[in-house]
Design an enzyme around this catalytic site. Structure first.
Site, short mmCIF file in Angstrom:
data_model
loop_
_atom_site.label_atom_id
_atom_site.label_comp_id
_atom_site.label_asym_id
_atom_site.label_seq_id
_atom_site.Cartn_x
_atom_site.Cartn_y
_atom_site.Cartn_z
N ASP A 1 -0.67 -0.36 4.04
CA ASP A 1 -1.40 0.89 4.20
C ASP A 1 -2.23 0.82 5.48
O ASP A 1 -2.86 -0.21 5.74
CB ASP A 1 -2.34 1.12 3.00
CG ASP A 1 -2.45 2.59 2.63
OD1 ASP A 1 -2.29 3.43 3.52
OD2 ASP A 1 -2.70 2.87 1.44
N HIS B 1 -2.07 6.55 12.11
CA HIS B 1 -2.76 6.48 10.82
C HIS B 1 -2.12 5.47 9.88
O HIS B 1 -2.74 5.04 8.91
CB HIS B 1 -2.77 7.86 10.15
CG HIS B 1 -3.67 8.84 10.86
ND1 HIS B 1 -4.90 9.19 10.38
CD2 HIS B 1 -3.52 9.49 12.03
CE1 HIS B 1 -5.47 10.05 11.22
NE2 HIS B 1 -4.65 10.24 12.23
#
Ligand code: G6P
Length: 466
Positions: free
Chosen positions: A359, A158
């Site tokens: 991110d 993730h």
């Protein structure tokens, strides 16, 4: 349909009372369809009357079962605080300076994964698909394979995958990289992550993926893919409508930002950017407020505590310099805010600053788009280093390290004509709607399903000791 076994560090609350993070929301859908077992960590460390990690603690649900592993305090310290969040997390987000190299936390990290595999082994049926989530649990497949599990196993990262030299600097990185290769399918959020992973494979394991992102190792074919995670578009848009009365400070000219208080999110750089905007545009004094929701996270880790202090000092300095009796430029909230409430706040933002330094995806960017009123939408200002920027190219893309870039984009968002706002928003909404939450898990599981059952010899790196 095959049963699904999901293994993720965070798991849903069996009573359904607690608010869930983006990953849990994303996986719930898939679990409801496939049934099976969701393995995750109990929310608190082990009490004397609870089973240790060698035994899973089951909660039987209508659609699927939840099975908790209970960590002791030492396991939690070595596995979660140290190796997961003070080695892998900072490194994968490009912050080698924040790595905590002390202790044998890798051994604990690896042992926890081994024990989870041993505890799960008796519950696995031959046709189950096994899907392991995120950096906390990379070695699980290696341990399951060592226990003779031949099922199709997938892994999804993730968070972003780092550059090769960063990987090389992480203690035990070769072993970690081999751990990725015990899966049949390795999923990333973005194409950029696949490129970086392929470079690391070439340099560190002398393996070169083909043009279809497949490679051979230990007699198995391993597929690499990118599967951008998303949100439940309908649910979030409903939340935004129902909570539209929760306005950001500054009414129609408010800027909103919502993050965990994490150094990867670029809060300091963003605040400096907003200060630059104020310095450059005195005409907006008294009108444009930045509402920064900074949800508390990992507060026992020193790097997070220092960040909190620095953010608070900077907020206070900005408010002291530019604020007055009637107007405070930065409205800072260091509290948990429910998803419903966040949806309402996002809807009322004239602009949204999503400016992480690194991110994997960033779901707030997608949530902001979905929360908007298409007739009068706000403007998304998005970091070029968020995985979301690959899909959301109609946002104002900024370099989050460059305060001037953030300041200029903030001004542009505030003064953007309605036609341009509508056109950009329509493109963004189309992008989010074309890849909703269900697509993420469906596409991933279809790719995992398409992999051949492994017949390879067992890996040696994570073989449990007899
Ligand atoms: C990120 C990670 C997740 C993690 C979450 C919250 O989204 O990708 O794996 O669970 O942050 O962090 P926490 O340390 O509270 O689990």
């Amino acid at each position: 349909m095959n049963r699904l076994i999901v293994i993720s560090h965070r798991a849903p609350d069996p009573a359904g009372l607690k608010d869930s993070g983006g990953m849990v929301v994303a996986l719930k859908n898939a679990m409801q369809v496939h049934k099976g077992i969701w393995v995750g960590c109990a929310p608190t460390t082990r009490e004397p009357d609870q089973p240790d990690i060698a035994q899973l603690d089951f909660f039987h649900g209508d659609a699927f079962d939840i099975a908790y592993y209970h960590l002791s305090e030492d396991e939690h310290a070595g596995f979660y605080t140290r190796y997961s969040n003070s080695v892998i997390w900072p490194a994968f987000h490009g912050r080698l300076d924040l790595i905590d190299p002390e202790g044998n936390s890798f051994a604990t990290y690896n042992n926890v994964a081994r024990k989870i595999a041993q505890a799960l082994r008796p519950h696995i049926r031959p046709d189950d698909l096994i899907w392991v989530q995120d950096y906390q649990l990379i070695p699980v497949a290696g341990h399951l394979r060592a226990l003779g599990v031949r099922n199709k196993m997938g892994f999804f990262l993730h968070i972003p995958f780092p550059a090769r030299d960063v990987i090389m600097a992480i203690p035990h990185s070769q072993i970690m990289l081999r751990g990725f290769c015990d899966y049949d399918l390795i999923g990333f959020q973005s194409k950029r992550d696949i490129e970086k992973f392929s470079i690391a494979l070439r340099s560190l394991l002398d393996v070169t993926p083909d043009s279809n992102n497949r490679f051979q190792r230990g007699g198995r074919t391993i597929q690499i893919g990118h599967f951008p995670i998303s949100i439940d578009v309908e649910e979030f848009s409903r939340f935004a409508h129902q909570n539209g009365n929760h306005c950001v400070e500054g009414g129609s000219k408010g800027i909103i930002a919502v993050d965990r208080l994490d150094y990867s999110k670029g809060l300091l750089q963003r605040l400096r950017g907003f200060r630059q905007f104020l310095a450059d545009h005195p005409e907006h004094y008294g009108q444009v407020t930045l509402t920064q929701i900074a949800q508390p996270t990992r507060e026992h880790i020193p790097a997070y505590r220092s960040l909190k202090t620095e953010v608070e000092q900077l907020v206070s300095a900005i408010n002291g310099q530019y604020g007055g009796v009637e107007w405070v430029p930065v409205h800072y909230v260091n509290k948990r805010v429910s998803r419903e409430r966040v949806a309402g706040l996002l809807r009322s933002g004239k602009g949204c600053l999503v400016t992480p330094l690194a991110d994997g995806m960033n779901l707030v960017a997608k949530e902001f788009v979905v929360a908007q009123d298409p007739a009068d939408p706000g403007v998304l200002i998005l970091s070029m280093f968020a995985g979301a920027s690959e899909e959301l190219s109609a946002a104002l893309l900024v370099n989050p390290y460059d305060t001037g870039s953030i300041a200029a984009a903030t001004e542009r968002a505030i003064s953007m004509p309605i036609e341009e706002r509508r056109a950009r928003h329509a493109d963004l909404l189309k992008a989010v709607q074309s890849n909703s939450i269900g697509d993420w898990s469906r596409n991933y599981l279809a790719a995992l399903q398409a992999q051949a059952i492994t017949t390879a010899p067992q890996p040696v790196e994570f073989r449990p000791k007899d």
